[in-house]
Motif scaffolding. Structure first.
Motif, short mmCIF file in Angstrom:
data_model
loop_
_atom_site.label_atom_id
_atom_site.label_comp_id
_atom_site.label_asym_id
_atom_site.label_seq_id
_atom_site.Cartn_x
_atom_site.Cartn_y
_atom_site.Cartn_z
N LEU A 56 -0.91 -2.63 -0.24
CA LEU A 56 -0.58 -1.46 0.57
C LEU A 56 -0.12 -1.85 1.97
O LEU A 56 0.81 -1.25 2.52
N LYS A 69 3.44 -2.79 2.16
CA LYS A 69 4.37 -1.67 2.05
C LYS A 69 4.33 -0.75 3.27
O LYS A 69 5.36 -0.24 3.70
N HIS A 70 3.13 -0.53 3.79
CA HIS A 70 2.98 0.53 4.80
C HIS A 70 2.36 0.05 6.11
O HIS A 70 2.23 0.84 7.05
N ILE A 97 -2.58 6.17 11.94
CA ILE A 97 -1.50 5.91 10.98
C ILE A 97 -1.34 4.39 10.85
O ILE A 97 -1.81 3.63 11.69
N THR A 98 -0.66 3.99 9.82
CA THR A 98 -0.42 2.57 9.61
C THR A 98 0.74 2.09 10.48
O THR A 98 1.56 2.91 10.94
N GLY A 102 3.27 0.01 9.66
CA GLY A 102 4.40 -0.57 8.94
C GLY A 102 5.67 0.24 9.08
O GLY A 102 5.73 1.25 9.79
N GLU A 103 6.71 -0.22 8.37
CA GLU A 103 8.00 0.46 8.44
C GLU A 103 7.96 1.81 7.73
O GLU A 103 8.76 2.70 8.02
N ARG A 104 7.01 1.95 6.76
CA ARG A 104 6.83 3.23 6.08
C ARG A 104 5.41 3.71 6.33
O ARG A 104 4.54 3.60 5.47
N PRO A 105 5.13 4.22 7.52
CA PRO A 105 3.74 4.52 7.90
C PRO A 105 3.15 5.67 7.09
O PRO A 105 3.85 6.56 6.62
N LEU A 106 1.83 5.59 6.92
CA LEU A 106 1.06 6.65 6.26
C LEU A 106 -0.07 7.05 7.19
O LEU A 106 -0.60 6.22 7.94
N PHE A 154 -3.35 6.77 3.20
CA PHE A 154 -3.46 5.33 2.98
C PHE A 154 -4.68 5.01 2.12
O PHE A 154 -4.59 4.26 1.14
N ARG A 208 -4.39 6.16 -1.50
CA ARG A 208 -3.58 5.23 -2.31
C ARG A 208 -4.32 3.92 -2.56
O ARG A 208 -4.16 3.30 -3.61
#
Length: 975
Positions: free
Chosen positions: A686, A689-690, A738-739, A741-745, A750, A753
């Motif tokens: 994860l 990705k995020h 929030i995370t 990364g480039e695709r934050p959640l 998070f 998932r």
């Protein structure tokens, strides 16, 4: 410009390579500018023609890079770099100038990648054409990687200092991160497509100075390490520079990306394992302050090289050798020139054996380069000169072969090719006229390596004690396969069920699968069966045991290497018969998963279950050999690990070396270690990705803010062989986090998932089945509730909405994996809930009602009819004891808080006895009954029987439980 055919009648390119070579040549010229095309055609007519043909024919990757970057080969040839080794420092100076011109990280990434490709072309040209010897090739590749790491680190350090300020110690000394190269890069022996194993460290704690914001040094260097990995490892339109593997750092994937020198040294002193000693043999600082780096390596040296002669290393290397050999069989890696028999790894093990035993007393053995160590072993007369000559020649041959294999597609592989064109390229690159000649020489050299390896490290094989005359008699009977004669022979040999055994064996031999077997496979079966039938004479029930083993034999008829394994290891065959004689469950496991036969090779490990630290170490070693991106391989490795260790527990229980309580302890420890690895994999997946969840200041959090709770048997440390896992997931991430990364959640998504990923890894069915069945129904609001609860929601639910049965379940709940801070918060909440003062009459009524409801729903149909007693759900059975224990904790913890310290029934009962809440004789009766029931339950599992006993058994224990149930749960109104 008119294109001309590259090939002429006088060229010696193997026929299988000519079509591909022509196609690549045409594609190259089409991509070139007119001037470039003219140069290439002229180059093809120059004295360099044979070398160009060989490079492009033996390496499609070489041709592909030329096609993508036509100017690279032109520049290399015109500068003379293809013909002469580069002067020391030339590579470093070239990249230093190029990287200095970069204005952002994207430009740096493109610069690094094109620099790598340019020098890869140069190195492949020189290697395939034998312009450079093997030693020069690996040194060149290592220098290339080292320069890329060092220059990227320097550039990124300056960039991050502009953002965050300069990291300094508390005394104001500027800090730089050190990059420690492990494995082949550390030894200066990198191959053409190797990843690079790195460890990051920094000298001292402190914080940044002079930037727009201040952060502590570790956060600075973690971010720097992340950027460095991305700069080298990320795939862009220009490809990648080097794959980066960080799993050799302390604590592996679960550890921080960067640690201080003190933390690194403390880890190796307190927790370092044997495999980490091996890894550190080749460790070398390649970036950062060289003087500081040398000081760090000096601090770590005592962990690697002991002052005394350390002969324990032999056993450790034998264990590692056995693990690798099992991997070779399991994954069919005999064609792997690194891991297969007689491969590169065995040569390395020979050297490492002497290094670890004598390195502390012999500084000459503290070198990193393999060829140098072998020379020193010869000079020190620790190995005979002819043996060293064999090993060095084989090492050169194998490493050249490895490079030729990897040059084909620029792929990280050591497997011999199966395609005709790839085989032709490999043979030609190695100087052979054809594949057969090459394969013959390879086999000869690997045979010599395997022989020397066996002499140095391998344990002697056990000799069979079976009666040779009897074996011949069984052989003759099997060849005839007459059912009546076999039945008579089985009867005479003392087999039970002789007629059925004969019928089944004849059916097997006459079946379609056996009849279709190829000659060598059928010969293996015919050779194996007499050995098995004679070994069965030592079984208590030879006939029944053979019937149990026939499904295993049927399952390996298409993979008769397993039969060879048993034939060549009489001890393994003996253990197979012993275990299957004792347990149909074991025989079914082996039939379903024949790879587990590998576990029978070493009786010491089979009947010796490692403690939890040992389990952690073994699993870490196994996972380190797997690409972090290969989730399927990770899942298979976890499943094999669990199956193998559960088999060891069963073997140890059958052998009488593990009492009941230890059986459950070990089964639970296996689950905990596996679960921890699963969480790490899911987390890493994860985060890639995020990004990772951030703290309130927007920086990556040092904590994961996540725990896995174990309930039921998992929480009570009472797992059985087939138990599922009752789990609950909690997080306490800051609200609104929030995370990064480039695709934050957001944090809730998070962690949801993350929970989904964990369940998938645990329960997905693969070739080796599911890892564990998972039951999440004990989470707040059951199946209708959130998969992952926030701690605050969980706390509110437990305080205001939970039913009595959910507080009963909390008695056996504990944190099994996760964040220590959140674990402490859960433990505090659990204590608070369990210490609530309750109305005992109402509590008793709820508990009794739930017990009756459970009995009605879960007691098997016809459960206790026909003179049977159900161990778990029957009157006076296991669940009655568990409910009494849970009632006692809920009823009395407000007066006796220590009652909730434990989650397992035995220790809770002992606590009740110590506090006089239940008379000593009564608690002992419950403990004895509980152990007896659990013991029968384990026995039933191994015998593949349902948990039903004859009603005449355990009558005293059941009567005691029923008597105490009446006293505590029915008659006792005083509490």
């Amino acid at each position: 410009m008119t294109q001309v055919d590259l090939l002429r009648n006088s060229d010696t390119v193997p026929v299988a390579l000519q079509p591909g070579l022509r196609a690549r040549w045409v594609g190259l010229l089409e991509r070139c500018s007119p001037e470039q095309a003219q140069w290439y055609q002229g180059f093809a007519d120059s004295p360099a023609r044979p070398q160009l043909l060989k490079a492009m024919a033996c390496s499609p990757a070489f041709a592909d890079y030329c096609t993508r970057y036509p100017a690279m080969l032109i520049e290399l040839a015109d500068s003379g770099a293809l013909d002469q080794p580069l002067a020391a420092g030339a590579i470093d100076g070239e990249l230093a100038a190029a990287s200095a011109a970069c204005t952002n990280a994207d430009e740096l990434g493109a610069c690094l990648r094109q620099f790598r490709h340019r020098h890869w072309l140069r190195i492949v040209w020189r290697d395939i054409n034998r312009v450079a010897p093997m030693e020069a090739t690996v040194a060149d590749l290592s220098a290339l990687a080292e320069v890329c790491v060092r220059r990227a680190l320097d550039w990124l350090h300056e960039e991050l200092c502009r953002e965050w300020g300069e990291p300094q110690s508390r005394a104001g000394v500027p800090q730089r991160m050190l990059v420690i190269a492990m494995g082949k890069l550390g030894a200066g022996e990198l191959n053409l497509s190797s990843d690079i194993d790195l460890v990051f460290s920094y000298p001292e704690a402190g914080e940044t100075v002079g930037g727009p914001r201040t952060v502590d040094n570790q956060q600075f260097f973690i971010r720097l390490g992340q950027r460095l990995i991305k700069a080298l490892d990320a795939r862009t339109g220009d490809g990648f520079v080097f794959r980066v593997d960080m799993r050799l750092r302390p604590y592996g994937q679960s550890g921080p990306l960067v640690v201080s020198f003190d933390a690194l040294e403390e880890y190796y002193e307190d927790q370092g394992r044997d495999w980490e000693r091996y890894a550190l043999i080749k460790a070398r600082c390649i970036a950062g302050d060289p003087k500081v780096g040398n000081g760090l390596m000096a601090r770590l040296r005592p962990f690697v090289y002991r002052r005394y002669l350390d002969f324990s290393a032999i056993d450790s290397l034998r264990d590692m050798k056995g693990m690798i050999q099992r991997e070779v069989v399991r994954r069919s890696l005999q064609d792997n020139i690194k891991l297969g028999s007689g491969g590169i790894r065995e040569i390395e093990f020979i050297a490492q054996c002497f290094q670890l035993i004598r390195g502390g007393q012999e500084p000459e053995l503290q070198e990193r380069a393999l060829q140098t160590i072998l020379t020193n072993l010869r000079d020190m007369e620790l190995l005979p000169a002819p043996v060293v000559a064999d090993l060095q020649a084989a090492n050169v041959f194998l490493r050249n072969t490895e490079h030729a294999i990897q040059a084909w597609r620029d792929e990280q592989t050591q497997k011999l090719p199966a395609a005709e064109d790839a085989q032709a390229a490999l043979a030609w690159a190695m100087g052979f006229s054809g594949w057969d000649d090459f394969a013959e020489e390879l086999a000869r050299l690997r045979g010599r390596v395997a022989e020397h390896f066996a002499n140095v490290i391998a344990s002697p094989d056990e000799e069979t004690s079976l009666n040779k005359d009897h074996l011949n008699e069984w052989q003759a009977l099997i060849e005839d396969a007459d059912q009546e004669e076999l039945a008579a022979a089985f009867t005479a040999a003392g087999y039970d069920d002789a007629e059925e055994v004969a019928r089944r064996l004849v059916a097997l031999l006459g079946g379609a699968v056996v009849q279709r077997m190829q000659g060598s496979a059928r010969e293996r079966l015919d050779d194996f069966l007499p050995l098995l039938l004679e070994q069965l004479s030592e079984a208590e029930e030879p006939g029944r045991t053979l019937l149990r083993l026939l499904p295993l034999i049927e399952s390996v008829l298409r993979r008769t290497a397993y039969l060879v394994l048993l034939m060549e290891n009489p001890g393994a065959l003996r253990q197979l018969v012993r275990l299957c004689d004792a347990s149909p469950w074991v025989s079914r496991q082996l039939a379903a998963h024949p790879v587990l036969l590998d576990e029978l090779l070493d009786a010491r490990s089979l009947y010796s279950v490692p403690d939890k630290d040992g389990l952690h170490s073994e699993l870490r070693q196994r996972m380190l050999r797997i690409d972090e991106q290969d989730l399927e391989a990770q899942m298979e490795a976890l499943r094999y690990f669990r199956l193998a260790h559960v088999l060891r527990v069963a073997a140890s229980e059958i052998g009488g070396s593990l009492p009941l309580m230890k059986v459950s302890d070990y089964l639970t420890a296996i689950a905990e270690v596996v679960l921890e690895a699963v969480v790490d994999i899911a987390w890493q997946n994860l985060v890639e990705k995020h990004g990772a969840p951030t703290a309130t200041d927007g920086l990556p959090s040092e904590r994961r803010h996540f725990v896995v709770l174990g309930y039921g048997k998992m929480g009570g440390i009472e797992l059985g062989y087939g138990s599922d896992l009752d789990l609950v997931f909690l997080h306490d991430a800051p609200a609104g986090a929030i995370t990064d990364g480039e695709r934050p959640l957001d944090s809730n998504m998070f962690y949801t998932r993350l929970g989904q990923r964990i369940i998938h890894i645990l329960s997905a069915t693969t070739r080796l089945g599911a890892l564990y069945e998972v039951d999440m129904r004990l989470r707040p609001s059951g199946n209708s509730g959130l998969l992952v609860s926030s701690f605050s929601a969980f706390r509110d639910y437990q305080r205001g909405q939970a039913w009595t049965w959910e507080h009963q379940a909390l008695v056996r709940a504990r944190v099994v994996v996760g964040d220590e801070v959140l674990a402490a918060k859960f433990n505090e909440l659990r204590g608070e809930i369990l210490q609530i003062q309750r109305d005992q009459a109402a509590l008793r009524e709820d508990v009794v009602a739930m017990r009756e409801k459970m009995r009605q729903h879960l007691l098997p149909a016809g459960g206790e009819k026909n003179g049977k007693f159900h161990l778990k759900q029957g009157l006076g059975g296991i669940v009655d004891i568990e409910f009494m224990v849970q009632y006692a904790v809920l009823a009395w913890s407000h007066l006796h808080p220590p009652l909730h310290n434990y989650t397992d029934n035995i220790r809770i009962l002992e606590s009740l006895r110590e506090r006089g809440l239940i008379p000593e004789a009564d608690t002992q009766a419950l403990i004895d009954a509980y152990i007896a029931f659990r013991s029968e339950s384990h026995r039933a599992s191994l015998q593949e029987q349902k948990g039903l006993l004859d009603d005449t058994l355990l009558t005293a224990e059941r009567a005691n439980v029923q008597r105490l149930w009446q006293r505590l749960m029915v008659a006792d109104q005083a509490g």
